[in-house]
Design an enzyme around this catalytic site. Structure first.
Site, short mmCIF file in Angstrom:
data_model
loop_
_atom_site.label_atom_id
_atom_site.label_comp_id
_atom_site.label_asym_id
_atom_site.label_seq_id
_atom_site.Cartn_x
_atom_site.Cartn_y
_atom_site.Cartn_z
N HIS A 59 0.77 -1.25 0.01
CA HIS A 59 -0.17 -0.08 0.08
C HIS A 59 0.84 1.14 0.01
O HIS A 59 0.33 2.12 -0.42
CB HIS A 59 -0.92 0.04 1.05
CG HIS A 59 -0.38 0.58 2.51
ND1 HIS A 59 0.15 -0.63 3.25
CD2 HIS A 59 -0.34 1.44 3.09
CE1 HIS A 59 0.54 0.08 4.44
NE2 HIS A 59 0.11 1.16 4.52
N LYS A 89 0.25 5.38 -2.12
CA LYS A 89 0.15 6.55 -1.69
C LYS A 89 0.55 7.85 -2.47
O LYS A 89 1.43 7.60 -3.39
CB LYS A 89 1.39 6.74 -0.29
CG LYS A 89 0.74 5.80 0.78
CD LYS A 89 1.87 5.86 1.87
CE LYS A 89 1.77 5.06 3.08
NZ LYS A 89 0.56 5.51 3.80
N GLU A 94 6.85 4.92 14.15
CA GLU A 94 5.41 4.86 14.46
C GLU A 94 5.22 4.68 15.69
O GLU A 94 6.06 4.17 16.48
CB GLU A 94 4.82 3.28 13.82
CG GLU A 94 4.88 3.19 12.18
CD GLU A 94 4.06 2.12 11.91
OE1 GLU A 94 3.05 2.00 11.48
OE2 GLU A 94 4.58 0.77 12.33
N ASP A 117 7.71 -7.06 8.13
CA ASP A 117 6.38 -6.31 8.13
C ASP A 117 6.56 -4.92 7.29
O ASP A 117 5.58 -4.54 6.97
CB ASP A 117 6.12 -5.96 9.75
CG ASP A 117 4.58 -5.14 9.84
OD1 ASP A 117 3.77 -5.52 8.83
OD2 ASP A 117 4.35 -4.57 10.53
N HIS A 142 7.28 -2.34 2.55
CA HIS A 142 7.03 -1.04 2.02
C HIS A 142 8.61 -0.09 1.78
O HIS A 142 8.73 0.63 0.70
CB HIS A 142 6.51 -0.28 3.07
CG HIS A 142 5.00 -0.88 3.63
ND1 HIS A 142 4.37 -1.47 2.76
CD2 HIS A 142 4.67 -1.29 4.80
CE1 HIS A 142 3.48 -2.19 3.28
NE2 HIS A 142 3.37 -2.21 4.58
N LYS A 166 8.18 0.41 15.95
CA LYS A 166 6.94 0.55 16.85
C LYS A 166 7.13 1.29 18.08
O LYS A 166 8.41 1.23 18.59
CB LYS A 166 6.29 -0.80 16.95
CG LYS A 166 5.69 -1.50 15.88
CD LYS A 166 4.48 -1.08 15.14
CE LYS A 166 4.15 -1.89 14.09
NZ LYS A 166 3.38 -1.44 13.08
C1 BG6 Z 1 1.42 -2.12 7.51
C2 BG6 Z 1 2.14 -2.83 8.49
O1 BG6 Z 1 1.57 -2.96 6.35
O2 BG6 Z 1 1.59 -0.78 7.19
C3 BG6 Z 1 1.98 -2.07 9.84
O3 BG6 Z 1 1.75 -4.03 8.60
C4 BG6 Z 1 1.95 -0.71 9.74
O4 BG6 Z 1 2.41 -2.74 11.08
C5 BG6 Z 1 1.49 -0.11 8.48
O5 BG6 Z 1 1.78 -0.07 10.93
C6 BG6 Z 1 1.77 1.34 8.37
O6 BG6 Z 1 1.09 1.84 7.19
P1 BG6 Z 1 0.63 3.29 7.07
O7 BG6 Z 1 -0.09 3.58 5.81
O8 BG6 Z 1 -0.31 3.50 8.34
O9 BG6 Z 1 1.94 4.03 7.27
#
Ligand code: BG6
Length: 481
Positions: A176, A180, A214, A233, A238, A324
């Site tokens: 995802h 963005k 995060e 993860d 990402h 995290k």
């Molecule tokens: C997800 C992870 O793919 O992306 C999560 O599994 C993470 O752990 C999240 O918090 C972060 O995505 P975004 O778009 O909120 O930054």
């Protein structure tokens, strides 16, 4: 615009469905991007159509980023049905036939088929078998969620097994971050302007940071996270993907073949990770979280130095960090330019005090960018200070037009548009470069919640410095919305 669709959502009662997928799919319908649809939710819950509709309504009311329009919501909910996994492929086939019949009747043509697998990797193969048994594979597009395997061998095996049922062109591996708005802005910025591309290389760029701290912790996902950890993860998916957007050569076209090829070339040029350049961390208190092994070795933080060994990027370090329960939530890509070879400014002028000039992309939903540089401090003499030029989508009055990442990607999949999806070859290569770390992870270091990771992250990047936390905040918007 895409065509009418039957969407089968596996994992329909899960967290992602609730937060992103159901609100996002409703927006695709109400905005007219997908002209008509029926959705069948599937999960291990013993829901019926009514309880699933209640679940969807609550999810949309709670998580939709836009004001919820009641008639629009009611209309969407009428298009939902639910089939519990326990009822098997026959029940799914029956509901799909009913819904496809309705769509065919209204539109006079076979609807598109989109299956969203919002399920753990261990369940993905059995879902694909269910689809095959339900006769729903033909002309289907299948969106799959990460992690795509856990190492090279498992990824190859997973891909081989999926390919016994689905053609590679039917598979949409979703990341995802690539959906963005701000990630796409990297492509626009790099390739639609003549200004920066000539200096987008090792001669002018000193280093790159991709920093995604995060504040979130497990959010009830201990079962998933314990077996995954920050590297799998966030980094393999990402951060490496965003790095490829930042580092790739200009593609020959803005289509999936050309962009996929350039991204994969970046991955092929990556050097295997050097474990002496990796910091694995765990926040203090993680082992006491519900569902976590009291002796857990799972990292909740990772920082590393990656290298892309090609002409453009040789010897330019890419520093990646994510974790995290850190000091702030941010998604920053910073590109640091080399300093001038000579300076006529005196040592006490302030030159260099605030680090190198940077171009910064902020991957927030409404993207932001800034270019920082040294300028003259107003007043007598020649004192310097760091200034910045900033752009924020929020300032343009177009922020409402932004599509949420999942909305864009699901919409793209309905149109058969694969540019922003990842390929089997790219993923396998990323597992290959990750092998040294997976085989030989450095010991965990512990960090305070609310911090920016264990102390050794400073050594990892020294003599450079992490840019977060910023010494200077983003400027507040001056434009009324
Ligand atoms: C997800 C992870 O793919 O992306 C999560 O599994 C993470 O752990 C999240 O918090 C972060 O995505 P975004 O778009 O909120 O930054």
């Amino acid at each position: 615009m895409s065509e009418p669709h039957l969407i089968v959502l596996f994992g329909a009662t899960g967290d992602l469905a609730k937060r992103k997928l159901l609100p996002g799919i409703m927006h695709l319908l109400t905005s007219g991007l997908v002209p008509d649809l029926r959705l069948i939710g599937v999960s291990t819950h013993e829901y019926d159509d009514e309880t699933f509709r209640e679940f969807a309504e609550q999810a949309i009311r709670e998580f939709s980023k836009r004001p919820v329009d009641d008639p629009g919501l009611r209309d969407f909910l009428q298009r939902l049905a639910f089939v519990p996994v326990s009822e098997g492929p026959e029940a799914l086939a029956k509901q799909a036939a009913e819904y496809e019949g309705e769509l065919r009747e209204s539109h006079g043509a076979d609807p598109g088929r989109l299956h969203y697998l919002s399920v753990p990797p261990s369940a993905a193969l059995s879902v694909i078998t269910t689809l095959e048994q339900a006769g729903l594979v033909e002309r289907a597009k299948v969106i799959m969620e990460k992690p795509f395997g856990t190492d090279l061998e498992s990824a190859q095996q997973l891909n081989a097994e999926i390919h016994t049922v689905l053609d590679e062109r039917q598979i949409y591996r979703i990341d995802h971050f690539l959906g963005k708005e701000a990630a796409l802005n990297i492509l626009a910025f790099r390739f639609a302007n003549g200004l920066f591309e000539p200096i987008w290389n090792r001669n002018f760029i000193d280093y790159v940071q991709i920093d995604v701290p995060e504040t979130l912790s497990l959010e009830g996902r201990a079962g998933f996270y314990e077996g995954t950890g920050a590297f799998k993860d966030m980094v393999v998916t990402h951060l490496f993907q965003v790095m490829a957007f930042m580092a790739m050569e200009p593609p020959t076209a803005l289509d999936s073949g050309a962009i996929g090829e350039e991204k994969n070339k970046v991955f092929r040029s990556m050097l295997p990770l050097d474990v002496t350049k990796v910091v694995r961390g765990q926040y203090k208190g993680y082992r006491d979280e519900e569902g976590v092994d009291p002796a857990s070795d799972t990292e909740t933080f990772i920082a590393l130095r990656a290298e892309i060994d090609n002409w453009r990027w040789a010897d330019v370090p890419f520093y990646l960090r994510t974790g995290k329960r850190m000091g702030e939530g941010a998604r920053i890509i910073s590109i640091a330019f080399r300093e001038p070879p000579k300076s006529m400014f005196s040592a006490d002028s302030g030159i260099g005090l605030a680090g190198a000039d940077h171009l910064t992309f902020d991957l927030a939903d409404a993207s932001k960018m800034s270019l920082s540089y040294y300028g003259k401090r107003p007043g007598p003499g020649m004192r310097l200070q760091k200034l910045s030029m900033q752009f924020s989508t929020e300032d343009t009055g177009e922020a409402d037009e932004v599509l949420e990442a999942y909305e864009r990607l699901i919409y793209d999949a309905t149109r058969g548009e694969r540019t922003l999806f990842t390929t089997a070859a790219g993923i396998e290569r990323l597992w290959e470069v990750s092998a040294p770390l997976l085989d030989n992870p450095p010991p965990l270091e512990f960090y305070e919640p609310g911090s920016y990771g264990p102390d050794s992250v400073q050594e990892l990047i020294a003599p450079r410095r992490w840019r977060l936390p910023f010494e200077r905040k983003w400027r507040e918007s001056h434009t009324p919305k």
